[in-house]
Scaffold this active site. Structure first.
Site, mmCIF file in Angstrom:
data_model
loop_
_atom_site.group_PDB
_atom_site.id
_atom_site.type_symbol
_atom_site.label_atom_id
_atom_site.label_comp_id
_atom_site.label_asym_id
_atom_site.label_seq_id
_atom_site.Cartn_x
_atom_site.Cartn_y
_atom_site.Cartn_z
ATOM 1 N N VAL A 1 15.847 -5.595 -56.126
ATOM 2 C CA VAL A 1 16.206 -6.942 -55.698
ATOM 3 C C VAL A 1 16.937 -7.683 -56.822
ATOM 4 O O VAL A 1 17.906 -8.386 -56.587
ATOM 5 C CB VAL A 1 14.930 -7.718 -55.279
ATOM 6 C CG1 VAL A 1 15.279 -9.134 -54.874
ATOM 7 C CG2 VAL A 1 14.240 -6.999 -54.128
ATOM 8 N N SER B 1 -10.895 37.764 -38.973
ATOM 9 C CA SER B 1 -9.874 36.698 -38.928
ATOM 10 C C SER B 1 -10.492 35.326 -38.697
ATOM 11 O O SER B 1 -10.355 34.741 -37.634
ATOM 12 C CB SER B 1 -8.811 36.996 -37.866
ATOM 13 O OG SER B 1 -9.376 37.405 -36.641
ATOM 14 N N GLY C 1 19.515 -0.167 -55.733
ATOM 15 C CA GLY C 1 19.336 -1.196 -56.735
ATOM 16 C C GLY C 1 18.114 -1.986 -56.352
ATOM 17 O O GLY C 1 17.750 -2.040 -55.179
ATOM 18 N N ASN D 1 27.369 -5.372 -61.540
ATOM 19 C CA ASN D 1 27.279 -6.658 -60.845
ATOM 20 C C ASN D 1 26.973 -7.808 -61.823
ATOM 21 O O ASN D 1 26.577 -7.573 -62.960
ATOM 22 C CB ASN D 1 26.177 -6.557 -59.775
ATOM 23 C CG ASN D 1 26.229 -7.703 -58.785
ATOM 24 O OD1 ASN D 1 27.261 -8.357 -58.627
ATOM 25 N ND2 ASN D 1 25.109 -7.959 -58.125
ATOM 26 N N LYS D 2 27.127 -8.996 -61.303
ATOM 27 C CA LYS D 2 26.853 -10.223 -62.074
ATOM 28 C C LYS D 2 27.763 -10.341 -63.292
ATOM 29 O O LYS D 2 27.353 -10.811 -64.359
ATOM 30 C CB LYS D 2 25.367 -10.272 -62.509
ATOM 31 C CG LYS D 2 24.414 -10.124 -61.316
ATOM 32 C CD LYS D 2 23.002 -10.489 -61.661
ATOM 33 C CE LYS D 2 22.092 -10.246 -60.458
ATOM 34 N NZ LYS D 2 20.701 -10.590 -60.703
ATOM 35 N N MET D 3 29.017 -9.876 -63.129
ATOM 36 C CA MET D 3 29.990 -9.982 -64.217
ATOM 37 C C MET D 3 30.219 -11.441 -64.597
ATOM 38 O O MET D 3 30.549 -11.755 -65.742
ATOM 39 C CB MET D 3 31.325 -9.314 -63.815
ATOM 40 C CG MET D 3 31.288 -7.791 -63.774
ATOM 41 S SD MET D 3 30.845 -7.002 -65.349
ATOM 42 C CE MET D 3 32.298 -7.362 -66.342
ATOM 43 N N GLY E 1 -14.110 37.613 -34.441
ATOM 44 C CA GLY E 1 -15.541 37.332 -34.356
ATOM 45 C C GLY E 1 -16.213 37.712 -35.665
ATOM 46 O O GLY E 1 -15.582 38.279 -36.565
ATOM 47 N N GLY F 1 -19.325 43.157 -32.845
ATOM 48 C CA GLY F 1 -19.026 44.211 -31.870
ATOM 49 C C GLY F 1 -17.535 44.366 -31.596
ATOM 50 O O GLY F 1 -17.148 45.037 -30.645
ATOM 51 N N LYS F 2 -16.699 43.757 -32.423
ATOM 52 C CA LYS F 2 -15.247 43.816 -32.216
ATOM 53 C C LYS F 2 -14.732 45.252 -32.161
ATOM 54 O O LYS F 2 -14.056 45.649 -31.202
ATOM 55 C CB LYS F 2 -14.511 43.099 -33.368
ATOM 56 C CG LYS F 2 -14.772 41.628 -33.501
ATOM 57 C CD LYS F 2 -13.985 41.019 -34.660
ATOM 58 C CE LYS F 2 -14.303 41.624 -36.014
ATOM 59 N NZ LYS F 2 -15.674 41.425 -36.498
#
Lengths: 309, 637
Positions: B40, B549, B38, B172-174, B475, B480-481
């Site tokens: 404030v 990668s 609720g 509330n506030k009935m 790389g 050269g991988k």
């Protein structure tokens, strides 16, 4: 697909203490499963006693897999030092005692130095110890019901590399899924008994037969009055006024700290049920006996940001 | 009319007369956690303050300051302003502190209560979700003068989303509507229509006045037409979640393996659902291995039974692999295991969700890597409309698909929050960025069960007398991988090692021929290669891979797929100008000419490794020397 099994023949309802215990054990284990080098801050008080007991339960039959750390001020009650040694021995845990060497050298004490006493011995002392031993997680026995600023404290409270609490940088805690990740140098304060109230603590101590410092029970003790506070003269370092003579009064303590800063209450409660009875019938909140809170408004908030619990 | 300020609920008499009887009675209290929703204006703080006051949680010193503050800053004309007991929010706002969930505690003879107090405005949706995640019950406040508002609908949607089954509609506030039954009935009818719309099964309406204390601790004399219980009485009798969860099949996520010595191996965790007894047949997921519970070990002696909510330590009758993150379930009634799900996400971070970015997902005691798709839709929490969206920002709620990097045991959140609720964590900032609730597994993974195999990966490796590994060459193109990887494999082969080389170009001719070179396709390319490489390490092989990668996060994803120490990252460090100078395949020329898009190093970034196990500098080393170095590193592990 899963199908529900029939309910157990006898409905088992966990009591509030069973639920609190299970939650605390879950938190303790979650830390041990994730932390590199955890430690339990042990202050010898009733909350520490409960936290230590929960740790014994969580890791049984192993002893709790971390040491106890007492950040000492040299000004605790003598009965607390006795209890400290005994508790560590019985738990089978290593006890680390840290005293801030600078505070020791300068003779910092609660009579001459006021707020500096807490800053140097406790706040600075704690930071020194955590840094010295490289602890990445420290368990503390703070509870949310103690004080307004703790009501919103997390169970896992993150600290920067300088041990500062950054209120803007705390993580939401959903279900029981604690996010324990941290960057290098950062540390976490973890409060396993966050959801316990003072009454829960006392009831649990009673139910489980946990050993606590005798100062919680009433006995004739030498006392003097200082303003609103009733103080115990625990050793000859206490500064008496000229001509002042300590008076034997039947007193006990609701919270324990440095003896010249811990207010006693007059009481006849010598058993746990009597202590609980007095607590339930009392009309003032727990921390009133602690001089530390009276320093300034929102002082806990400030101390927390600086690194004190 | 007088303000009812007499605490009406605590039996001081028993405390004073027979403390032992009081303690015995109070040891058997149960505990209920609830949330109040609720704004404030609805009187939430007043209600909580009133509950604390009526259950005598306010001490004399606090009351004195409350009375003082009520006169100076109160909003009730000098009368006690209960809101001051809990209202720290204004101060928090001024101090710039995160407006948060505050937990408050009170107790009656029957129960201990933990209230999660959260602010009601839309910008605090995440706080309300956090508070609701641990609640057994929700109190939704309505101002009787205002009726059902947008805010009421949002709060109700959220507590229903979080699976709270006990909803109290506190009107509330009935006192401000003359305690009118007609007004009460009108609001209830209005709310019932809405409840039906969001699938809320039931709710309990109670007419109250937090300020005056009507129907809070005791029945209100001003509303004789109301037949139900006062709010506190209802809270004392509402069912608790853990009790409901006991009726479900047994599930316990393993938190920690307790091994104090060689003779004891205990599996510690908090039981999520169901119950367990010594002798029960159980299954460990995801492995699927079965055994029986030997004992339930505790500090107070072995237990004959443990139920949902308890933290326990179990021992098994057989030596079965089981570690943190696994879930122990009833053998004849296991939960599903899957790696793709539909879920609702509540986004909690300032940085918006990035579809495709790997996040950490924590569920139960398990943390895995997960990627999230674009939302299927975002929910407007005020109107409940489904909106199209590319992402989710702070406080947004949406439905997404999620893929995890490995299969995890789970259940639908609605039936078991313990295995259906999760958080997402940002891998760089470590922030908790979202809360999620699993709906169901996607069909493609749902029907694939994890088959427990008898020949383990250790057995495969032992037969080959080698330690399996993935040697990941990364790389630039032309660095050269492939050349170095090829020499490494020849050398290992000559030494009697069992190897396999996965080459980027070759894989794209087969397994990955459906993928292009966009960032998303590159991520998927690497994911598939990682999975294949992992299978090969399960078979005991030393796997060599040669892929550009370019992204750190994907290499990390592959690293995390592998067992500890089985991922060896080799950075073939060749400066761009050298690689471009070689240009063996003529690709740089094409890229520079704009004929090739998304070419690494030209118009797509390469993120160099920060902590590669091996770095080879191809400017100073020959391919042969580089290979020798890599072989030595592999064999010296």
């Amino acid at each position: 697909m899963t199908t529900p099994v029939p309910p157990p023949a006898e409905g088992v309802s966990l009591t509030h203490l069973q639920r609190l215990e299970a939650e605390s054990i879950h938190i303790l284990r979650e830390v041990v499963a994730n932390a590199d080098n955890p430690v339990m801050l042990y202050s010898v008080g009733k909350d520490s006693a409960v936290m230590l007991h929960l740790a014994k339960k969580a890791f049984y039959p192993a002893p709790p897999p971390f040491p106890l750390l007492h950040v000492d001020t040299t000004w605790k009650f003598r009965a607390m030092y006795d209890m400290r040694e005994k508790a560590a021995r019985e738990a089978g845990m290593e006890l680390i005692v840290h005293q801030n060497p600078e505070a020791l050298a300068r003779g910092i004490n609660p009579f001459d130095h006021g707020g500096l006493h807490t800053d140097m011995w406790k706040t600075e002392g704690l930071k020194q110890a955590l840094t010295k031993y490289n602890f990445d997680v420290a368990f503390g026995g703070a509870r949310r019901d103690e004080e307004k600023s703790r009501a919103k404290e997390r169970v896992f409270s993150f600290r920067t590399a300088n041990h500062r609490w950054d209120p803007k940088n705390q993580r939401p805690e959903l279900w029981k899924l604690y996010n324990t990740r941290k960057a290098k140098g950062e540390s976490i304060r973890v409060f396993p008994i966050s959801n316990w109230t003072e009454l829960d603590i006392w009831q649990y101590i009673h139910l489980e037969g946990i050993d606590i410092v005798p100062l919680y029970f009433s006995a004739p003790r030498p006392t003097v009055t200082r303003g609103d506070l009733l103080l115990m003269v625990d050793d000859d370092r206490f500064r008496l006024e000229p001509g002042e003579v300590p008076v034997m009064r039947s007193v006990r303590f609701r919270t324990l700290g440095c003896y010249p800063l811990s207010g006693a209450v007059e009481s006849t409660a010598t058993t746990l049920p009597q202590v609980i009875q007095e607590m339930l019938l009392t009309t003032t909140s727990e921390r009133q006996g602690r001089a530390i809170d009276h320093d300034q408004a929102a002082s806990m908030e400030k101390k927390k940001q600086e690194g004190y619990f | 009319m007088t303000v009812a300020t007499d605490p009406a609920y605590v039996t001081d008499a028993l405390i004073a007369e027979d403390i032992d009887a009081y303690l015995t009675a109070h040891q058997h209290k149960t505990m209920l956690r609830f949330i109040t929703c609720g704004s404030v204006d609805d009187g939430k703080s007043t209600l909580i303050g009133r509950l604390l006051y009526d259950t005598k949680m306010i001490f004399e010193d606090q009351l004195a300051s409350l009375e003082r503050d009520s006169k100076s800053v109160g909003t009730q004309g000098g009368e006690i302003d209960f809101a001051l007991l809990v209202d720290g929010l204004a101060a928090e706002r001024e101090q710039g502190i995160t407006i948060d969930v505050a937990y408050r505690f009170f107790a009656t003879e029957k129960r201990k209560f933990i209230v999660a107090d959260t602010p009601g405005h839309e910008q605090y949706t995440r706080n309300m979700v956090t508070g609701a995640s641990t609640a057994d019950l929700a109190v939704v406040l309505i101002d009787a003068r205002q009726g059902v508002l947008t805010q009421t609908r949002r709060h109700s949607y959220l507590v229903n989303l979080l699976g709270i089954r006990n909803i109290v509609l506190a009107i509330n506030k009935m006192d401000l509507v003359g305690y009118s039954q007609a007004r009460f009935d009108e609001i209830v009818e209005d709310y019932a229509r809405f409840a039906k719309q969001i699938g809320m099964a039931a709710f309990t309406p109670i007419p109250i006045s937090g300020l005056k204390g009507d129907n809070i601790a005791t029945k209100s004399p001003d509303m004789p037409w109301y037949q139900g219980p006062a709010l506190l009485r209802h809270l004392e009798e509402a069912p608790i979640n853990t009790t409901r969860l006991q009726d479900h099949a047994f599930r316990m996520p393993v938190q920690w393996v307790n091994r104090p010595n060689l003779d004891f191996r205990g599996f510690a965790g908090q039981i999520g659902t169901g119950e367990v007894r010594p002798g029960d047949a159980i299954r460990v997921l995801p492995s699927g291995k079965t055994t029986r519970v030997k004992s339930i070990v505790s500090f107070d002696g072995d237990l004959p039974l443990a139920v949902a909510g308890q933290s326990v330590t179990l021992t098994f009758a057989d030596e079965v692999d089981c570690s943190r993150g696994d879930v122990i379930v009833a053998a004849d009634n296991p939960c599903e295991v899957a790696d793709q799900f539909e879920a609702t996400l509540v986004w909690m971070d300032e940085h918006e969700m990035l579809p495709g970015r790997p996040y950490l997902l924590k569920i139960g005691t398990q943390t895995v890597t997960a990627t999230v798709t674009e939302p299927k839709y975002e929910v407007n929490v005020n109107t409940l409309e489904h909106l199209a969206s590319k992402t989710l920002g702070l406080n947004a709620i949406g439905v997404v698909n999620i893929a995890t990097d490995r299969a995890i045991p789970f259940e639908a959140y609605a039936s078991n929050p313990d295995l259906g609720g999760f958080i997402l964590i940002d891998r760089m900032t470590n922030a908790t960025v979202a809360a999620g609730m699993i709906h169901f597994a996607l069909r493609r993974s749902q029907n694939i069960h994890w088959q427990a195999v008898d020949i383990s990966r250790e057995a495969h490796a032992a037969q080959k007398a080698q330690k399996p590994a993935v040697v990941w060459f990364t790389g630039l193109s032309g660095s050269g991988k492939s050349t170095i990887a090829n020499i490494v494999e020849k050398k290992l082969h000559a030494l009697g090692r069992h190897t396999f080389l996965l080459d980027g170009d070759n894989v794209r001719h087969g397994l990955n021929r459906d993928l292009g070179f966009t960032d998303a396709d590159r991520v998927e390319n690497i994911r598939r290669v990682g999975e294949v490489a992992r299978l090969m390490t399960d078979a005991g092989l030393i796997v060599l891979t040669a892929f550009i990668s370019p992204f750190r996060s994907e290499r990390r994803m592959v690293r995390e797929l592998m067992a500890e120490g089985e991922f060896i990252e080799v950075w073939v460090n060749t400066p761009l100008e050298v690689a471009e100078g070689r240009d063996v395949k003529g690709l740089y020329r094409k890229a520079r000419a704009g004929q090739l898009k998304n070419f690494t190093g030209i118009d797509s970034p390469y993120e160099p490794p920060e902590a590669a196990e091996i770095v080879v500098d191809t400017v100073t080393l020959s391919a042969e020397e580089a290979a020798e170095r890599v072989v030595n590193a592999i064999l010296s592990r």
